[in-house]
Design a protein around this motif. Sequence first.
Motif, mmCIF file in Angstrom:
data_model
loop_
_atom_site.group_PDB
_atom_site.id
_atom_site.type_symbol
_atom_site.label_atom_id
_atom_site.label_comp_id
_atom_site.label_asym_id
_atom_site.label_seq_id
_atom_site.Cartn_x
_atom_site.Cartn_y
_atom_site.Cartn_z
ATOM 1 N N PHE A 348 -8.382 41.081 -2.084
ATOM 2 C CA PHE A 348 -9.290 40.340 -1.211
ATOM 3 C C PHE A 348 -9.213 38.851 -1.479
ATOM 4 C CE2 PHE A 348 -13.455 38.239 -1.021
ATOM 5 C CZ PHE A 348 -13.608 38.190 0.356
ATOM 6 N N SER A 349 -9.155 38.476 -2.761
ATOM 7 C CA SER A 349 -9.118 37.054 -3.115
ATOM 8 C C SER A 349 -7.897 36.372 -2.524
ATOM 9 C CB SER A 349 -9.132 36.897 -4.639
ATOM 10 O OG SER A 349 -9.126 35.538 -5.008
ATOM 11 N N ARG A 350 -6.744 37.009 -2.639
ATOM 12 C CA ARG A 350 -5.518 36.418 -2.097
ATOM 13 C C ARG A 350 -5.571 36.334 -0.572
ATOM 14 N NH1 ARG A 350 -2.823 39.962 -5.695
ATOM 15 N NH2 ARG A 350 -1.934 41.117 -3.953
ATOM 16 N N LEU A 351 -6.051 37.425 0.051
ATOM 17 C CA LEU A 351 -6.133 37.460 1.503
ATOM 18 C C LEU A 351 -7.108 36.406 2.022
ATOM 19 C CD1 LEU A 351 -5.524 38.800 4.236
ATOM 20 C CD2 LEU A 351 -7.360 40.445 3.738
ATOM 21 N N PHE A 352 -8.262 36.287 1.392
ATOM 22 C CA PHE A 352 -9.290 35.344 1.829
ATOM 23 C C PHE A 352 -8.783 33.905 1.721
ATOM 24 C CE2 PHE A 352 -13.179 32.846 1.518
ATOM 25 C CZ PHE A 352 -13.973 33.424 2.502
ATOM 26 N N THR A 356 -8.359 31.447 4.946
ATOM 27 C CA THR A 356 -9.356 30.376 5.115
ATOM 28 C C THR A 356 -8.930 29.033 4.525
ATOM 29 O OG1 THR A 356 -10.509 30.886 3.020
ATOM 30 C CG2 THR A 356 -11.194 32.109 5.005
ATOM 31 N N GLY A 357 -8.006 29.053 3.565
ATOM 32 C CA GLY A 357 -7.634 27.823 2.881
ATOM 33 C C GLY A 357 -8.571 27.475 1.746
ATOM 34 N N PHE A 358 -9.566 28.346 1.484
ATOM 35 C CA PHE A 358 -10.516 28.127 0.399
ATOM 36 C C PHE A 358 -10.488 29.316 -0.558
ATOM 37 C CE2 PHE A 358 -12.351 25.784 3.983
ATOM 38 C CZ PHE A 358 -12.642 24.559 3.403
ATOM 39 N N THR A 359 -10.805 29.052 -1.818
ATOM 40 C CA THR A 359 -11.077 30.171 -2.713
ATOM 41 C C THR A 359 -12.423 30.753 -2.317
ATOM 42 O OG1 THR A 359 -12.269 28.853 -4.367
ATOM 43 C CG2 THR A 359 -9.854 29.002 -4.593
ATOM 44 N N PHE A 360 -12.660 32.010 -2.710
ATOM 45 C CA PHE A 360 -13.946 32.625 -2.373
ATOM 46 C C PHE A 360 -15.101 31.811 -2.950
ATOM 47 C CE2 PHE A 360 -17.432 35.237 -3.987
ATOM 48 C CZ PHE A 360 -17.948 35.723 -2.796
ATOM 49 N N ASP A 362 -15.322 28.589 -3.686
ATOM 50 C CA ASP A 362 -15.552 27.332 -2.966
ATOM 51 C C ASP A 362 -16.164 27.579 -1.590
ATOM 52 O OD1 ASP A 362 -14.600 25.854 -5.062
ATOM 53 O OD2 ASP A 362 -12.586 25.575 -4.222
ATOM 54 N N TYR A 363 -15.677 28.620 -0.911
ATOM 55 C CA TYR A 363 -16.215 28.934 0.413
ATOM 56 C C TYR A 363 -17.691 29.295 0.319
ATOM 57 C CZ TYR A 363 -16.897 31.117 4.957
ATOM 58 O OH TYR A 363 -17.378 31.444 6.208
ATOM 59 N N LEU A 364 -18.035 30.147 -0.644
ATOM 60 C CA LEU A 364 -19.424 30.557 -0.805
ATOM 61 C C LEU A 364 -20.321 29.361 -1.119
ATOM 62 C CD1 LEU A 364 -21.518 32.838 -1.020
ATOM 63 C CD2 LEU A 364 -20.886 33.076 -3.443
ATOM 64 N N LEU A 365 -19.834 28.493 -1.999
ATOM 65 C CA LEU A 365 -20.620 27.308 -2.350
ATOM 66 C C LEU A 365 -20.854 26.418 -1.130
ATOM 67 C CD1 LEU A 365 -21.968 25.549 -4.505
ATOM 68 C CD2 LEU A 365 -19.718 24.524 -4.959
ATOM 69 N N ASN A 366 -19.801 26.183 -0.359
ATOM 70 C CA ASN A 366 -19.940 25.347 0.841
ATOM 71 C C ASN A 366 -20.917 25.955 1.843
ATOM 72 O OD1 ASN A 366 -18.184 23.361 -0.031
ATOM 73 N ND2 ASN A 366 -16.387 24.324 0.899
ATOM 74 N N GLU A 367 -20.859 27.293 2.015
ATOM 75 C CA GLU A 367 -21.762 27.954 2.950
ATOM 76 C C GLU A 367 -23.211 27.828 2.497
ATOM 77 O OE1 GLU A 367 -21.005 29.789 6.081
ATOM 78 O OE2 GLU A 367 -19.527 28.207 5.670
#
Length: 419
Positions: A348-352, A356-360, A362-367
């Motif tokens: 999942f981590s690699r696919l995400f 998205t261009g973000f690590t999980f 970083d994406y969660l933090l931004n959201e």
Amino acid sequence: MNVLIVDDQQAVIDSLKKEVRWDQIPVEKVYTALSAREARMALRNFDVDVLLTDIEMPEEDGLSLFRWMRENCPHVVGIFLTAHADFHYAQEAIHMGGFDYILQPFKGEEVEAALRKAGQSLRRRAAAELRASPESQRGRRSNMLDGLIQKLNLGNDAAVDQTFREMWESEELERGRVSLHPLLLELVDWHGIGHERGERMLPQLFINVLEDIFEASKGSATISSLTESRYWIVLSLSREELPGEAYASGIEEFYRFLQSNMDFQVALYPAGEVGEEGFAALCRRLEGRREANAQKRPGVYWDTRVPDAAAGDADIVGRAKAFIARNLSRNISRGDVASEVHLTEEYFSRLFSRQTGFTFKDYLLNEKMNAAKKLLVSSGLSVSIVASKVGYDNFSHFSQIFKKVVGETPQEYRKNHGN
């Protein structure tokens, strides 16, 4: 069923091979020997089920050969051929456990009838052995399934299907109380360490999980793992205890369990019940689905259609984003989201990241920070309440993170961007 013909006259052997309709019995392989010595070599080295031997042979006769076979190959059924209608031959052959006695000159139909009866006897014996020793049933069937998979490429579907039926011959199957379902499982992406060691442990794991899932249907699984990363499974299920959609939903549950809990990805190719089409034909259809999945995409493939890779990845990431959005107030982890979309954390981590261009992280933090900014400017909630709504119980920690990401404290952001 395999047969060994023993006669010191090549003409007799040739006549038997010509007159008998072996494929109608069916017999898969016919071996020959011109003497008892050659017959012993064949019995030691080949998988022989029935010995068809002349009695009167020079050097060593068929009765002597049969005595040796009884001690060394007790599973083989013996049928005798002789040109002499002398009762003492028949009496001695039957006394030693001979199955049948045919006079020469023989007719092909007589030999065929004797071989069919021998095949029935072998099947009854195998079924009795399984009933007498239930603990050996799985291992025996697994070994037989290994043999069937090896023989599939030989093209003798009748022999494969006959042996397959013999493996599960039972009163329940004959009365239609049991259904048999082939399933091809392929490992398509392994992320854990110790791949070789782990793969050796997988057959029993697959059996345990499937039998747990289909416990209500009295499920029993037999597995063959001759080919690396590929497993042939046959599920035996009680037809009376199997509701209409239970098989399909059980296979989907099996897939979800593996995707959520294991360090590998799988592609499943299930089939319906073995019926008139036969086991061999069903297996070829499953192989066709596997070959159509050239990119080795994980999933459950009920037909030959392979989902578009990009569309499938985008759908997974879309579901992951939706789950994150619904759970911003919780301290969710990468594992929580991976479990929601039925993938291992690593996959999942690699696919995400790729989508998205973000690590999980970083994406969660931004959201979380984007949600906090909206609440700060659109509501009169206190900063501590805003913090809790995006998953932070510690007000001070939230303020530090917010300033690091946004460049302002929560209070400054509300003042500078609020109405």
